[in-house]
Design an enzyme around this catalytic site. Structure first.
Site, short mmCIF file in Angstrom:
data_model
loop_
_atom_site.label_atom_id
_atom_site.label_comp_id
_atom_site.label_asym_id
_atom_site.label_seq_id
_atom_site.Cartn_x
_atom_site.Cartn_y
_atom_site.Cartn_z
N SER A 86 -13.18 -27.99 -40.90
CA SER A 86 -12.53 -28.10 -38.67
C SER A 86 -11.47 -28.29 -38.94
CB SER A 86 -13.92 -28.61 -37.90
OG SER A 86 -12.79 -28.81 -36.76
N TYR B 256 -18.80 -36.94 -35.65
CA TYR B 256 -18.57 -35.15 -36.31
C TYR B 256 -17.54 -35.22 -37.02
CZ TYR B 256 -17.47 -30.58 -37.06
OH TYR B 256 -17.65 -29.65 -37.31
N PHE C 184 -11.33 -23.24 -36.70
CA PHE C 184 -10.42 -23.00 -35.08
C PHE C 184 -11.84 -23.10 -34.35
CE2 PHE C 184 -6.31 -25.02 -35.75
CZ PHE C 184 -6.31 -25.38 -36.73
N GLY D 206 -10.70 -37.21 -24.01
CA GLY D 206 -10.71 -36.58 -25.12
C GLY D 206 -9.77 -35.18 -26.00
N ALA E 94 -24.44 -25.93 -44.07
CA ALA E 94 -25.33 -27.59 -43.55
C ALA E 94 -23.96 -28.25 -42.92
CB ALA E 94 -26.40 -27.39 -44.53
N LYS F 35 -16.40 -34.94 -41.16
CA LYS F 35 -15.41 -33.75 -41.96
C LYS F 35 -14.09 -34.11 -43.02
CE LYS F 35 -18.06 -30.40 -40.53
NZ LYS F 35 -18.59 -29.37 -41.19
N LEU G 259 -17.49 -24.13 -24.86
CA LEU G 259 -17.37 -23.82 -23.99
C LEU G 259 -18.23 -22.19 -24.00
CD1 LEU G 259 -15.49 -22.67 -21.52
CD2 LEU G 259 -13.62 -21.53 -23.34
P1 NAD Z 1 -25.02 -24.47 -36.72
O1 NAD Z 1 -25.72 -25.74 -36.55
O2 NAD Z 1 -25.46 -22.86 -36.14
O3 NAD Z 1 -25.73 -23.95 -38.11
C1 NAD Z 1 -25.67 -25.44 -39.28
C2 NAD Z 1 -26.91 -25.48 -39.38
O4 NAD Z 1 -27.50 -26.55 -40.70
C3 NAD Z 1 -28.29 -24.65 -38.86
O5 NAD Z 1 -29.16 -24.30 -39.40
C4 NAD Z 1 -28.59 -26.69 -39.14
O6 NAD Z 1 -30.39 -25.73 -39.00
C5 NAD Z 1 -28.62 -26.61 -40.58
N1 NAD Z 1 -28.66 -28.42 -42.02
C6 NAD Z 1 -28.35 -29.02 -40.13
N2 NAD Z 1 -27.98 -30.48 -40.88
C7 NAD Z 1 -29.40 -30.00 -42.64
C8 NAD Z 1 -29.48 -31.06 -42.66
N3 NAD Z 1 -29.20 -31.80 -43.69
N4 NAD Z 1 -30.33 -29.53 -44.57
C9 NAD Z 1 -30.40 -28.65 -44.34
N5 NAD Z 1 -29.50 -27.82 -43.56
C10 NAD Z 1 -28.55 -28.29 -42.59
O7 NAD Z 1 -23.53 -24.57 -37.43
P2 NAD Z 1 -22.25 -23.47 -37.57
O8 NAD Z 1 -21.87 -23.13 -36.39
O9 NAD Z 1 -23.23 -22.10 -37.79
O10 NAD Z 1 -21.90 -24.40 -37.99
C11 NAD Z 1 -21.80 -24.39 -39.32
C12 NAD Z 1 -20.77 -25.29 -40.01
O11 NAD Z 1 -19.53 -25.19 -39.90
C13 NAD Z 1 -20.80 -26.86 -39.80
O12 NAD Z 1 -20.72 -27.87 -40.85
C14 NAD Z 1 -20.26 -27.01 -38.52
O13 NAD Z 1 -19.59 -28.38 -38.86
C15 NAD Z 1 -18.95 -26.06 -39.24
N6 NAD Z 1 -17.99 -25.79 -38.29
C16 NAD Z 1 -18.06 -24.98 -37.04
C17 NAD Z 1 -17.17 -25.17 -35.68
C18 NAD Z 1 -18.01 -24.25 -34.70
O14 NAD Z 1 -17.28 -24.77 -33.73
N7 NAD Z 1 -19.12 -23.81 -34.75
C19 NAD Z 1 -16.43 -25.52 -36.00
C20 NAD Z 1 -16.02 -25.84 -37.80
C21 NAD Z 1 -15.88 -26.03 -38.64
N1 UFG Z 2 -14.71 -26.67 -21.52
C1 UFG Z 2 -13.79 -25.96 -20.28
N2 UFG Z 2 -16.08 -26.45 -20.14
C2 UFG Z 2 -16.73 -26.63 -20.49
C3 UFG Z 2 -16.88 -26.64 -22.09
C4 UFG Z 2 -15.11 -26.75 -22.66
O1 UFG Z 2 -13.54 -26.67 -20.02
O2 UFG Z 2 -18.14 -26.53 -19.68
C5 UFG Z 2 -12.63 -26.41 -21.96
C6 UFG Z 2 -12.63 -27.55 -22.71
O3 UFG Z 2 -11.76 -28.56 -22.33
C7 UFG Z 2 -11.45 -27.14 -24.26
C8 UFG Z 2 -11.62 -25.43 -24.23
O4 UFG Z 2 -13.26 -25.43 -23.57
O5 UFG Z 2 -10.31 -27.20 -23.29
C9 UFG Z 2 -12.71 -25.36 -25.16
O6 UFG Z 2 -13.66 -26.73 -24.94
P1 UFG Z 2 -14.74 -26.09 -26.53
O7 UFG Z 2 -15.67 -28.12 -26.46
O8 UFG Z 2 -15.57 -24.95 -26.15
O9 UFG Z 2 -13.48 -26.85 -28.18
P2 UFG Z 2 -12.77 -27.70 -28.23
O10 UFG Z 2 -12.13 -27.30 -28.95
O11 UFG Z 2 -12.84 -28.71 -27.80
O12 UFG Z 2 -14.07 -28.15 -29.20
C10 UFG Z 2 -14.41 -27.44 -30.93
C11 UFG Z 2 -14.76 -28.38 -31.64
C12 UFG Z 2 -14.33 -29.37 -32.15
C13 UFG Z 2 -12.72 -29.50 -33.18
C14 UFG Z 2 -12.57 -28.22 -32.74
C15 UFG Z 2 -10.82 -27.39 -32.79
O13 UFG Z 2 -16.42 -28.95 -31.06
O14 UFG Z 2 -14.62 -29.80 -33.21
O15 UFG Z 2 -13.02 -26.83 -31.58
O16 UFG Z 2 -10.12 -26.27 -32.58
F1 UFG Z 2 -12.24 -29.99 -33.31
#
Ligand code: NAD
Ligand code: UFG
Length: 341
Positions: A124, A150, A179, A293, A81, A154, A201
Site C-alpha cells: 500500500s 495496518y 493507491f 491523520g 489476504a 504492510k 470514501l
Molecule cells: P478485502 O478485505 O476485500 O480482501 C481481503 C480478503 O482476505 C478478504 O476476503 C478476507 O476474508 C481475507 N482474509 C483476511 N485475513 C485472512 C486470513 N488470515 N486468512 C485467509 N484469508 C484472509 O480487501 P481488498 O480491498 O481486496 O484488499 C486486498 C489486499 O490489498 C489487502 O492485503 C489490503 O491490505 C491491500 N490493499 C487494499 C487497499 C484498498 O484500499 N482496498 C489499498 C492498499 C492495499
Molecule cells: N473522506 C471524507 N469523508 C469520509 C471518508 C473519507 O471526506 O467519510 C476523505 C478523507 O478525508 C480523504 C479521502 O476522503 O481525504 C480518502 O479517504 P480514504 O479513507 O478513502 O482513503 P485514504 O487515502 O485516507 O487511505 C487509504 C487507505 C490507507 C492508504 C491510502 C493510500 O485507507 O491505508 O489509502 O493512498 F495508505
C-alpha cells in the site's frame, strides 16, 4: 499458469481472478471469508464462464495451510489476504500484526517448503508514511511516520520479503503499492462489499446512496489544494487487477517494487461531483473538520510501472462511478431505495 490467490474472494482478489481466468490461467482462491462471501466465486464464474477452485482456510491455521500445499502445486502466489481497516487496526493492533504479519509468514514458509518462490504481494501507499510530497516514487524511504498498525504491518511484510529474497536467490517477488482502489467490474456482479462499518470514501458514498448512512461528511475544506479538500490517486480496480497480470509477466529474480496508481489527484469534492454526475442526483453531504491523520495529497508517480511493466491506467474516476452505480443497482438492498435509479 497455476496460480493461488490468497484473499481471492475479497474486493481486489476477485477482480484479479476475473482478469486471470479471462487469460485461461488455472486459479485457486483461498480465503477465510472474514471479509468476503463465498457467493463471489459463483459471480466470478458467471462473468468468466470458468470456475476457479475455492478453499476456505485461515492463513493463521498453519497445519491446514501445510496440508493444502501438500496436495496442490502452484507456479505463483498472489497474496491479497489481510485485514485492512485502518481505524480498527489502531484499536486492535495485535490482531492486525498477527493476522497480517504472522499470516504472511505462515504463507511464505509453506511456499518455501514446497519450492514455490514466485510471489506478488498487495502492499500500500501507506508504507511511504505521512509526508508532504507532490508524488511518491518507489525509491523513497519507507517506514517513517506510518499512521497505523495496518500500515506498519504492510511495511513489515515488505521488509520480511526483502530479507527472504536476500537469503535465497530463487525468489522472484513483486511488491505492488496500491493507491486508492475504487469501482468494480462493469457487469456490476462483483464489487466492494465490506462487512461492518466502512471508513473509506467510496464505500461510504455507496452507503449514503443506499440510504444506510444519512450523509457523507467531507473531512476538511482548508487543505492547501485547489478546492480545499484532500487529493487522492483513485485507481479503477479493473486497472489495478490488470497491474497484477503485468507484474506476473515481468517477474524477475529478487524484489521489484511498483506503485500502482494513475498519477492524477482527485479531490473529495470532485469525487462527490463525479458520483452525482453518474447518478443524476445530488448526494447528501456536509462539511466537517479535518480527519486526524489525513494529509493533503497522496499521489503516485506510476512511471516505473508504465516503463517496466508496460502497464498504465486506462479507466477514469468517471468510469469507476458509472460501474459503481451498476453494482449498486444489482445489490438487493438498493432496490427499495429510490436514490438509485
Ligand atoms: P478485502 O478485505 O476485500 O480482501 C481481503 C480478503 O482476505 C478478504 O476476503 C478476507 O476474508 C481475507 N482474509 C483476511 N485475513 C485472512 C486470513 N488470515 N486468512 C485467509 N484469508 C484472509 O480487501 P481488498 O480491498 O481486496 O484488499 C486486498 C489486499 O490489498 C489487502 O492485503 C489490503 O491490505 C491491500 N490493499 C487494499 C487497499 C484498498 O484500499 N482496498 C489499498 C492498499 C492495499
Ligand atoms: N473522506 C471524507 N469523508 C469520509 C471518508 C473519507 O471526506 O467519510 C476523505 C478523507 O478525508 C480523504 C479521502 O476522503 O481525504 C480518502 O479517504 P480514504 O479513507 O478513502 O482513503 P485514504 O487515502 O485516507 O487511505 C487509504 C487507505 C490507507 C492508504 C491510502 C493510500 O485507507 O491505508 O489509502 O493512498 F495508505
Amino acid at each position: 499458469m497455476n496460480i493461488l490467490l490468497t484473499g481471492g474472494t475479497g474486493y481486489i482478489g476477485s477482480h484479479a481472478a476475473v482478469e486471470l481466468l479471462n487469460l485461461s490461467h488455472d486459479l485457486t482462491l483461498l480465503d477465510n471469508l472474514s471479509n468476503s462471501k463465498p457467493t463471489v466465486v459463483e459471480k466470478i464464474a458467471e462473468i468468466t464462464k470458468k470456475s476457479p477452485e475455492f478453499i476456505k482456510i485461515d492463513l493463521l491455521d498453519e497445519p491446514s495451510l501445510n496440508d493444502f500445499f501438500q496436495n496442490h502445486s502452484f507456479d505463483l502466489v498472489i497474496h491479497f489476504a489481510g485485514k485492512k481497516a485502518v481505524g480498527e487496526s489502531v484499536e486492535k493492533p495485535l490482531e492486525y500484526y498477527e493476522n497480517n504479519v504472522k499470516g504472511s509468514i505462515n504463507l511464505f514458509k509453506a511456499m518455501s517448503r514446497h519450492g514455490i518462490k514466485k510471489l506478488i504481494f498487495s502492499s500500500s501507499a501507506t508504507v511511504y508514511g505521512m509526508r508532504d510530497v507532490e508524488k511518491f516514487t518507489e525509491d523513497m524511504e519507507t517506514g517513517m511516520n506510518i499512521s497505523s498498525p495496518y500500515g506498519r504491518s504492510k511495511f513489515m511484510i515488505e521488509e520480511i520479503l526483502k530479507d527472504l529474497a536476500a537469503s535465497d536467490p530463487d525468489w522472484q517477488i513483486s511488491l505492488l503499492r496500491y493507491f486508492n482502489p475504487i469501482g468494480n467490474h462493469p457487469s456490476g456482479l462483483i464489487g466492494e462489499d465490506p462487512n461492518g462499518t466502512p471508513n473509506n470514501l467510496m464505500p461510504i458514498i455507496m452507503k449514503v446512496a443506499k440510504g444506510e448512512i444519512p450523509e457523507l461528511k467531507i473531512y476538511g475544506t482548508d487543505y492547501d489544494t485547489e478546492d480545499g479538500t484532500c487529493l487522492r490517486d483513485y485507481i479503477h480496480v479493473v486497472d489495478l487487477a490488470k497491474g497484477h497480470v503485468a507484474a506476473m509477466n515481468y517477474l524477475s529474480p529478487g524484489v521489484s517494487i511498483y506503485n500502482l496508481g494513475s498519477g492524477v489527484g482527485t479531490s473529495v469534492k470532485e469525487m462527490v461531483e463525479a458520483f452525482e454526475f453518474a447518478s443524476g442526483k445530488p448526494l447528501p453531504h456536509s462539511f466537517a473538520p479535518r480527519r486526524p491523520g489525513d494529509i493533503a495529497r497522496i499521489i503516485a508517480d506510476p512511471a516505473k510501472a508504465n516503463r517496466e511493466l508496460n502497464w498504465r491506467t486506462t479507466l477514469s474516476v468517471k468510469d469507476a462511478m458509472k460501474d459503481t452505480l451498476t453494482f449498486l443497482k444489482k445489490s438487493p438492498a438498493s432496490r427499495e431505495n429510490n436514490y438509485i435509479p
